[in-house]
Design a protein around this motif. Sequence first.
Motif, PDB file in Angstrom:
ATOM      1  N   SER A 296      -6.104   6.305  27.277  1.00 55.00           N
ATOM      2  CA  SER A 296      -5.531   5.454  28.322  1.00 55.00           C
ATOM      3  C   SER A 296      -4.410   6.175  29.050  1.00 55.00           C
ATOM      4  O   SER A 296      -4.284   6.083  30.276  1.00 55.00           O
ATOM      5  N   ASP A 297      -3.583   6.912  28.303  1.00 56.21           N
ATOM      6  CA  ASP A 297      -2.499   7.681  28.926  1.00 56.21           C
ATOM      7  C   ASP A 297      -3.056   8.732  29.883  1.00 56.21           C
ATOM      8  O   ASP A 297      -2.521   8.937  30.972  1.00 56.21           O
ATOM      9  N   LEU A 298      -4.147   9.395  29.484  1.00 52.89           N
ATOM     10  CA  LEU A 298      -4.768  10.389  30.365  1.00 52.89           C
ATOM     11  C   LEU A 298      -5.295   9.729  31.637  1.00 52.89           C
ATOM     12  O   LEU A 298      -5.130  10.263  32.734  1.00 52.89           O
ATOM     13  N   LEU A 299      -5.922   8.566  31.499  1.00 55.39           N
ATOM     14  CA  LEU A 299      -6.419   7.851  32.680  1.00 55.39           C
ATOM     15  C   LEU A 299      -5.278   7.444  33.600  1.00 55.39           C
ATOM     16  O   LEU A 299      -5.384   7.555  34.824  1.00 55.39           O
ATOM     17  N   ALA A 300      -4.183   6.982  33.020  1.00 54.22           N
ATOM     18  CA  ALA A 300      -3.040   6.533  33.820  1.00 54.22           C
ATOM     19  C   ALA A 300      -2.432   7.679  34.623  1.00 54.22           C
ATOM     20  O   ALA A 300      -1.820   7.443  35.668  1.00 54.22           O
ATOM     21  N   ASP A 301      -2.609   8.911  34.161  1.00 58.69           N
ATOM     22  CA  ASP A 301      -2.048  10.079  34.841  1.00 58.69           C
ATOM     23  C   ASP A 301      -2.944  10.643  35.939  1.00 58.69           C
ATOM     24  O   ASP A 301      -2.522  11.524  36.686  1.00 58.69           O
ATOM     25  N   VAL A 302      -4.181  10.155  36.055  1.00 60.21           N
ATOM     26  CA  VAL A 302      -5.101  10.658  37.079  1.00 60.21           C
ATOM     27  C   VAL A 302      -4.668  10.118  38.440  1.00 60.21           C
ATOM     28  O   VAL A 302      -4.530   8.906  38.610  1.00 60.21           O
ATOM     29  N   PRO A 303      -4.426  11.028  39.420  1.00 58.17           N
ATOM     30  CA  PRO A 303      -4.044  10.542  40.759  1.00 58.17           C
ATOM     31  C   PRO A 303      -5.251   9.928  41.467  1.00 58.17           C
ATOM     32  O   PRO A 303      -6.231  10.608  41.766  1.00 58.17           O
TER      33      PRO A 303
END
Length: 99
Positions: free
Chosen positions: A30-37
């Motif tokens: 989820s953290d990786l997804l939240a960081d995707v511009p």
Amino acid sequence: MELTFTAPLWRWDARQDDSWWFVTVPPDESDLLADVPLPPRGFGSIRVRVSVGSTTWQTSVFPSQDQNGYVLPMKKAVRQAEGLEPGAAVEVTLSPLDA
């Protein structure tokens, strides 16, 4: 980016019918997804391509404060095609489409 994880299938308790089932994307993913511009979308959703077993489809994941991450809706056709029962461990591969 392609993320693979295993998480249990659960039903949204706010609806008493059989239509709202989800898998929670684990915290690290989820953290990786939240960081995707990504361009802004309704409800903070992210469009994704998802594979579960031999079934692949496009949908969106949605942020959930209750689940402390994103949740992936699991439509009935996928649950039936893959023989998924409540609480089943579901192996998911997903990729953001807007990245």
